[in-house]
Structure formats: structure tokens, C-alpha cells
Motif scaffolding. Structure first.
Motif, PDB file in Angstrom:
ATOM      1  N   VAL A   1       0.868  -1.179   0.000  1.00 46.56           N
ATOM      2  CA  VAL A   1       0.000   0.000   0.000  1.00 46.56           C
ATOM      3  C   VAL A   1       0.905   1.229   0.000  1.00 46.56           C
ATOM      4  CG1 VAL A   1      -1.826   1.245   1.206  1.00 46.56           C
ATOM      5  CG2 VAL A   1      -1.746  -1.253   1.281  1.00 46.56           C
ATOM      6  N   ASP A   2       0.965   1.862  -1.159  1.00 48.16           N
ATOM      7  CA  ASP A   2       1.783   3.057  -1.313  1.00 48.16           C
ATOM      8  C   ASP A   2       1.050   3.962  -2.287  1.00 48.16           C
ATOM      9  OD1 ASP A   2       3.716   4.983  -1.528  1.00 48.16           O
ATOM     10  OD2 ASP A   2       5.314   3.617  -2.131  1.00 48.16           O
ATOM     11  N   SER A   3       0.783   5.158  -1.880  1.00 43.79           N
ATOM     12  CA  SER A   3      -0.002   6.069  -2.714  1.00 43.79           C
ATOM     13  C   SER A   3       0.737   6.474  -3.989  1.00 43.79           C
ATOM     14  CB  SER A   3      -0.393   7.313  -1.909  1.00 43.79           C
ATOM     15  OG  SER A   3       0.779   7.994  -1.481  1.00 43.79           O
ATOM     16  N   ASP A   4       2.055   6.329  -4.014  1.00 45.38           N
ATOM     17  CA  ASP A   4       2.833   6.719  -5.193  1.00 45.38           C
ATOM     18  C   ASP A   4       2.957   5.607  -6.225  1.00 45.38           C
ATOM     19  OD1 ASP A   4       3.168   9.069  -3.871  1.00 45.38           O
ATOM     20  OD2 ASP A   4       5.249   8.696  -3.281  1.00 45.38           O
ATOM     21  N   VAL A   5       2.387   4.458  -5.968  1.00 45.33           N
ATOM     22  CA  VAL A   5       2.556   3.311  -6.864  1.00 45.33           C
ATOM     23  C   VAL A   5       1.768   3.506  -8.146  1.00 45.33           C
ATOM     24  CG1 VAL A   5       2.062   0.847  -7.155  1.00 45.33           C
ATOM     25  CG2 VAL A   5       3.026   1.666  -5.021  1.00 45.33           C
ATOM     26  N   GLN A   6       2.438   3.291  -9.263  1.00 45.29           N
ATOM     27  CA  GLN A   6       1.775   3.223 -10.567  1.00 45.29           C
ATOM     28  C   GLN A   6       2.096   1.848 -11.119  1.00 45.29           C
ATOM     29  OE1 GLN A   6       3.139   6.432 -13.051  1.00 45.29           O
ATOM     30  NE2 GLN A   6       1.706   7.877 -12.148  1.00 45.29           N
ATOM     31  N   TRP A   7       1.090   0.985 -11.112  1.00 46.08           N
ATOM     32  CA  TRP A   7       1.295  -0.394 -11.553  1.00 46.08           C
ATOM     33  C   TRP A   7       1.607  -0.439 -13.033  1.00 46.08           C
ATOM     34  CZ3 TRP A   7       1.904  -4.032  -8.030  1.00 46.08           C
ATOM     35  CH2 TRP A   7       1.339  -3.856  -6.780  1.00 46.08           C
ATOM     36  N   LEU A   8       2.631  -1.164 -13.404  1.00 44.36           N
ATOM     37  CA  LEU A   8       2.945  -1.416 -14.806  1.00 44.36           C
ATOM     38  C   LEU A   8       2.430  -2.798 -15.202  1.00 44.36           C
ATOM     39  CD1 LEU A   8       6.571  -0.008 -14.826  1.00 44.36           C
ATOM     40  CD2 LEU A   8       4.449   1.143 -15.472  1.00 44.36           C
ATOM     41  N   THR A   9       2.606  -3.741 -14.322  1.00 46.18           N
ATOM     42  CA  THR A   9       2.075  -5.095 -14.499  1.00 46.18           C
ATOM     43  C   THR A   9       1.697  -5.605 -13.118  1.00 46.18           C
ATOM     44  OG1 THR A   9       3.567  -5.534 -16.346  1.00 46.18           O
ATOM     45  CG2 THR A   9       2.572  -7.437 -15.286  1.00 46.18           C
ATOM     46  N   ARG A  10       0.546  -6.227 -13.042  1.00 43.04           N
ATOM     47  CA  ARG A  10       0.099  -6.782 -11.765  1.00 43.04           C
ATOM     48  C   ARG A  10      -0.508  -8.148 -12.037  1.00 43.04           C
ATOM     49  NH1 ARG A  10      -4.356  -3.931  -8.139  1.00 43.04           N
ATOM     50  NH2 ARG A  10      -5.276  -5.920  -7.661  1.00 43.04           N
ATOM     51  N   GLU A  11       0.325  -9.184 -11.950  1.00 45.32           N
ATOM     52  CA  GLU A  11      -0.105 -10.541 -12.262  1.00 45.32           C
ATOM     53  C   GLU A  11      -0.288 -11.400 -11.019  1.00 45.32           C
ATOM     54  OE1 GLU A  11       2.848 -11.983 -14.970  1.00 45.32           O
ATOM     55  OE2 GLU A  11       2.174 -10.664 -16.587  1.00 45.32           O
ATOM     56  N   ARG A  12       0.302 -11.000  -9.905  1.00 46.79           N
ATOM     57  CA  ARG A  12       0.180 -11.777  -8.675  1.00 46.79           C
ATOM     58  C   ARG A  12      -1.160 -11.472  -8.015  1.00 46.79           C
ATOM     59  NH1 ARG A  12       4.248 -10.001  -5.006  1.00 46.79           N
ATOM     60  NH2 ARG A  12       3.722 -11.836  -3.803  1.00 46.79           N
ATOM     61  N   ALA A  13      -1.909 -12.506  -7.756  1.00 44.67           N
ATOM     62  CA  ALA A  13      -3.210 -12.331  -7.124  1.00 44.67           C
ATOM     63  C   ALA A  13      -3.036 -11.850  -5.694  1.00 44.67           C
ATOM     64  CB  ALA A  13      -3.969 -13.654  -7.134  1.00 44.67           C
TER      65      ALA A  13
END
Length: 147
Positions: free
Chosen positions: A70-82
Motif C-alpha cells: 500500500v503506497d499512494s505513489d505506486v503506478q502499476w505497470l504489471t500486476r499478475e500476482r493475485a
């Protein structure tokens, strides 16, 4: 503000429609060795304190939670892990010692050991016999003498 990315939006829509089934989120190997059944359930990245195992009748339910950073600065590029809470149920047959099931968690793998009940183990039944050969021989001899 990030620009429009049709592939990212399509991927997110697809993942919302096709929720991850338990067999993908919690893959399992199950085998028998000697007098035990052993289940190895992959739970990488799961906090061991979040693992919950319940027994209700003949059903074992395994629940675990994997949290996303949980980080407000995160911009996901790929999110494959459930991520989230996962559950998997095993329906056990008769002849298992459900009161002696044990569980351990090591290197991201939950291991359940389910012993076979003593009453369900194969066993040899001894055949009792008595020797009645003297009585039979005596009656045969008597028949031969009379004849």
C-alpha cells in the motif's frame, strides 16, 4: 495524469471478469505416503499469521491473505500476482484421522498431513483352527474294521 492505455484498461477489465479461482491462487499437490495423505499448497508472499485452517465435518477449509503493498505513489505497470483473501476446501473421505491433522508453513508452502485412521489401515486377520484329525481317523478305522 497518465495517458489512456487501452491495453492496461482491457487487462484490468479482463481480470475483473475472470476472478482468480482457488486452484490458480492456491495450487496444490496431494499424495499418499505410507499411512499419511500429504497436501502441499503454494502460498508465496502470504503472512503466516493470516493462514486459517478450519475443519467442519469432512471438509477442511484453508484461508490465507496476500496483501498488496500500500503506497499512494505506486503506478502499476504489471500486476499478475493475485492479492486478497483466498480459500480452498478439501472434502475428506472416511477412514482418516481428522483429529490428528497437522499443518506447517515453510518457504511459502503450507503442508497438511492427514493420517489414515487405525481402523482404516489394512490388517491381517488370523484364522483360528483346531485339529480334529484324531476323531476323523478313529471313525475311519472303525468303518474299515467293520467292513
Amino acid at each position: 495524469m497518465p495517458g489512456f492505455d487501452p491495453f492496461r484498461d482491457f487487462d484490468r477489465l479482463l481480470s475483473d471478469v475472470t476472478r482468480t479461482p482457488a486452484s490458480v491462487a492456491m495450487p496444490m499437490d496431494l499424495y499418499r505416503t505410507g499411512d499419511d495423505f500429504v497436501a502441499h499448497i503454494d502460498l508465496p508472499g502470504v503472512d503466516p499469521a493470516s493462514i486459517d485452517i478450519d475443519m467442519d465435518g469432512a471438509t477442511v477449509t484453508v484461508r490465507a491473505e496476500r496483501k498488496l503493498p500500500v503506497d499512494s505513489d505506486v503506478q502499476w505497470l504489471t500486476r499478475e500476482r493475485a492479492a486478497g483473501t483466498f480459500a480452498r476446501q478439501l472434502t475428506l473421505g472416511r477412514g482418516l484421522a481428522t483429529d490428528r491433522i497437522s499443518a506447517s508453513y515453510s518457504d511459502g508452502v503450507l503442508t497438511l498431513t492427514i493420517p489414515v485412521a487405525e481402523t482404516a489401515k489394512p490388517r491381517k486377520i488370523e484364522v483360528q483352527h483346531t485339529s480334529r484329525s484324531n476323531e476323523i481317523e478313529g471313525s475311519v478305522e472303525e468303518s474299515q474294521q467293520e467292513g
